[in-house]
Design a protein around this motif. Sequence first.
Motif, PDB file in Angstrom:
ATOM      1  N   GLU A 162       0.845  -1.202   0.000  1.00  0.00           N
ATOM      2  CA  GLU A 162       0.000   0.000   0.000  1.00  0.00           C
ATOM      3  C   GLU A 162       0.877   1.247   0.000  1.00  0.00           C
ATOM      4  O   GLU A 162       0.572   2.231  -0.680  1.00  0.00           O
ATOM      5  CB  GLU A 162      -0.921  -0.033   1.220  1.00  0.00           C
ATOM      6  CG  GLU A 162      -1.999   1.048   1.207  1.00  0.00           C
ATOM      7  CD  GLU A 162      -2.987   0.906   2.364  1.00  0.00           C
ATOM      8  OE1 GLU A 162      -3.693   1.891   2.647  1.00  0.00           O
ATOM      9  OE2 GLU A 162      -3.022  -0.179   2.989  1.00  0.00           O
ATOM     10  N   ALA A 163       1.982   1.216   0.756  1.00  0.00           N
ATOM     11  CA  ALA A 163       2.896   2.363   0.796  1.00  0.00           C
ATOM     12  C   ALA A 163       3.550   2.581  -0.563  1.00  0.00           C
ATOM     13  O   ALA A 163       3.731   3.716  -1.016  1.00  0.00           O
ATOM     14  CB  ALA A 163       3.953   2.147   1.868  1.00  0.00           C
ATOM     15  N   GLU A 164       3.921   1.502  -1.228  1.00  0.00           N
ATOM     16  CA  GLU A 164       4.576   1.614  -2.524  1.00  0.00           C
ATOM     17  C   GLU A 164       3.663   2.249  -3.581  1.00  0.00           C
ATOM     18  O   GLU A 164       4.152   2.857  -4.526  1.00  0.00           O
ATOM     19  CB  GLU A 164       5.046   0.229  -2.981  1.00  0.00           C
ATOM     20  CG  GLU A 164       6.249  -0.273  -2.177  1.00  0.00           C
ATOM     21  CD  GLU A 164       6.541  -1.748  -2.379  1.00  0.00           C
ATOM     22  OE1 GLU A 164       7.620  -2.201  -1.960  1.00  0.00           O
ATOM     23  OE2 GLU A 164       5.661  -2.449  -2.946  1.00  0.00           O
ATOM     24  N   ARG A 165       2.343   2.119  -3.364  1.00  0.00           N
ATOM     25  CA  ARG A 165       1.412   2.722  -4.319  1.00  0.00           C
ATOM     26  C   ARG A 165       1.347   4.243  -4.185  1.00  0.00           C
ATOM     27  O   ARG A 165       0.737   4.928  -4.996  1.00  0.00           O
ATOM     28  CB  ARG A 165       0.009   2.115  -4.135  1.00  0.00           C
ATOM     29  CG  ARG A 165      -0.071   0.664  -4.659  1.00  0.00           C
ATOM     30  CD  ARG A 165      -1.516   0.203  -4.811  1.00  0.00           C
ATOM     31  NE  ARG A 165      -2.172  -0.002  -3.529  1.00  0.00           N
ATOM     32  CZ  ARG A 165      -2.140  -1.149  -2.832  1.00  0.00           C
ATOM     33  NH1 ARG A 165      -1.456  -2.197  -3.300  1.00  0.00           N
ATOM     34  NH2 ARG A 165      -2.780  -1.268  -1.695  1.00  0.00           N
ATOM     35  N   LEU A 166       1.985   4.812  -3.132  1.00  0.00           N
ATOM     36  CA  LEU A 166       2.061   6.254  -2.982  1.00  0.00           C
ATOM     37  C   LEU A 166       3.064   6.878  -3.954  1.00  0.00           C
ATOM     38  O   LEU A 166       3.119   8.103  -4.091  1.00  0.00           O
ATOM     39  CB  LEU A 166       2.445   6.626  -1.541  1.00  0.00           C
ATOM     40  CG  LEU A 166       1.463   6.206  -0.428  1.00  0.00           C
ATOM     41  CD1 LEU A 166       2.076   6.524   0.931  1.00  0.00           C
ATOM     42  CD2 LEU A 166       0.131   6.943  -0.593  1.00  0.00           C
ATOM     43  N   LEU A 167       3.887   6.043  -4.576  1.00  0.00           N
ATOM     44  CA  LEU A 167       4.946   6.527  -5.476  1.00  0.00           C
ATOM     45  C   LEU A 167       4.517   6.348  -6.926  1.00  0.00           C
ATOM     46  O   LEU A 167       3.787   5.386  -7.257  1.00  0.00           O
ATOM     47  CB  LEU A 167       6.240   5.758  -5.209  1.00  0.00           C
ATOM     48  CG  LEU A 167       6.773   5.796  -3.777  1.00  0.00           C
ATOM     49  CD1 LEU A 167       8.039   4.962  -3.659  1.00  0.00           C
ATOM     50  CD2 LEU A 167       7.003   7.230  -3.317  1.00  0.00           C
ATOM     51  N   PRO A 168       4.933   7.227  -7.838  1.00  0.00           N
ATOM     52  CA  PRO A 168       5.728   8.438  -7.557  1.00  0.00           C
ATOM     53  C   PRO A 168       4.877   9.510  -6.888  1.00  0.00           C
ATOM     54  O   PRO A 168       3.661   9.557  -7.076  1.00  0.00           O
ATOM     55  CB  PRO A 168       6.190   8.866  -8.945  1.00  0.00           C
ATOM     56  CG  PRO A 168       5.136   8.343  -9.869  1.00  0.00           C
ATOM     57  CD  PRO A 168       4.666   7.057  -9.286  1.00  0.00           C
ATOM     58  N   VAL A 169       5.535  10.371  -6.122  1.00  0.00           N
ATOM     59  CA  VAL A 169       4.816  11.386  -5.332  1.00  0.00           C
ATOM     60  C   VAL A 169       4.311  12.493  -6.262  1.00  0.00           C
ATOM     61  O   VAL A 169       5.093  13.107  -6.991  1.00  0.00           O
ATOM     62  CB  VAL A 169       5.736  11.978  -4.253  1.00  0.00           C
ATOM     63  CG1 VAL A 169       4.986  13.065  -3.476  1.00  0.00           C
ATOM     64  CG2 VAL A 169       6.212  10.882  -3.322  1.00  0.00           C
ATOM     65  N   THR A 170       3.029  12.720  -6.209  1.00  0.00           N
ATOM     66  CA  THR A 170       2.433  13.833  -6.978  1.00  0.00           C
ATOM     67  C   THR A 170       1.916  14.910  -6.048  1.00  0.00           C
ATOM     68  O   THR A 170       1.983  16.105  -6.340  1.00  0.00           O
ATOM     69  CB  THR A 170       1.290  13.303  -7.849  1.00  0.00           C
ATOM     70  OG1 THR A 170       0.341  12.602  -7.028  1.00  0.00           O
ATOM     71  CG2 THR A 170       1.829  12.330  -8.904  1.00  0.00           C
ATOM     72  N   ASP A 171       1.401  14.462  -4.881  1.00  0.00           N
ATOM     73  CA  ASP A 171       0.921  15.394  -3.857  1.00  0.00           C
ATOM     74  C   ASP A 171       1.675  15.070  -2.591  1.00  0.00           C
ATOM     75  O   ASP A 171       1.331  14.136  -1.863  1.00  0.00           O
ATOM     76  CB  ASP A 171      -0.590  15.237  -3.670  1.00  0.00           C
ATOM     77  CG  ASP A 171      -1.173  16.269  -2.688  1.00  0.00           C
ATOM     78  OD1 ASP A 171      -0.379  16.835  -1.895  1.00  0.00           O
ATOM     79  OD2 ASP A 171      -2.384  16.474  -2.704  1.00  0.00           O
TER      80      ASP A 171
END
Length: 409
Positions: free
Chosen positions: A285-294
């Motif tokens: 789930e954390a890996e789905r935060l990447l790449p950072v857009t916000d």
Amino acid sequence: MSSDPWGRVDETGTVYVRTADGEKVVGSWQAGSPDEALAYFERKYEGLVVEIGLLERRVKTTDLSAKDAQTAVDHLREQVDAHHAVGDLQALRDRLDKLVGTVEARREERKVQKAKQSDEARQAKENLVAEAEELARSEQWRSAGERLRALVDTWKGLPRLDRKSDDELWHRFSHARSAFSKRRKAHFASLDAQREEARKTKERLVSEAESLSGSTDWGGTAARYRELMGEWKAAGRAQREHEDDLWNRFRGAQDVFFAARGAVFAERDAEQTENLKLKEELAAEAERLLPVTDLKSARAAFRSLNERWEAIGHVPRDARPKVEGRMHAVERALQDSEEAEWRRTNPEARARAEGLTGQLQAAVDKLGKQIETARAAGNNARADKLQKELDGRQALLDQALKGLQEFGG
């Protein structure tokens, strides 16, 4: 009266032999005819011929010493000179003279050979002494000791030199062996003392290990056992008759503790395996935060995931680095985004970058004008030198401009 080319018998029975110095009386014969008398003394001559022939072969083909050979020659010469045989006595003398020359030649050969053997023996013993003195400084106690014993056997097989030389070399050889033996004895005496000290130390370590075997302080006791193992290794070996028994007791105490700990940990493994599944889901789930857009929302989401992560508990030790590494990778990516944003919006850094860019641009412009002036004046050497400096400044300026673009300007 009877005669032959080398002798005769007169009417009185006296036997003569003919020589270069005239006739010599050989003996008297009364028992038979004159022919029998001549035949008797001719046989004595033939006997001398045989003896001389045998001596010649012995001198040529055996190791008969020169002294013994000369004695034999002298003995035969006495018989020849006694004129008790009928024949060519001078021929026998000539053969004996020649044999004396052969004996003398053999004597010289053996003298040279003996001198050569003596030199070889001296060199061999000097080599043995040099090796023994080198071995005397060795700490390879077993191999050096065996080699020194082999050198003694080699020494015994070598010929003796003159007494003075042989005694001097033997003294050095013996001194080297004694020095090695003294050092080895001191080493093993010290080793015995060290082993006794090691035995006392290990007795203490065994006692502590046995007292800890029933502990349920799994982490602390396991750590202490590791320390005890380090102390055990550092203590060195005890005497052979004690080492194995002490080790079996020491290892046995640890086995009791770790077996009990293993049973408890086995119960934990089932729980930690389930924890691992939960943490792997959070890492995904954390890996789905990447790449950072916000960045702001990504940071808030990661904090929430991290709180849930901490609440889950332990996972199996061998799986921990991988799953935690996934979370750390996401965290580093967020930190990199924060730093990039900070650099992009930092007015002081932008001002410094603009100032550096301006300075470099001014320097490049100035160098360009100086090069034009030098070329116009025909000073190409100065122009080339300034061009190298300009190339360096231009490279720095290009880098500075690239950095300035990161600020969006």
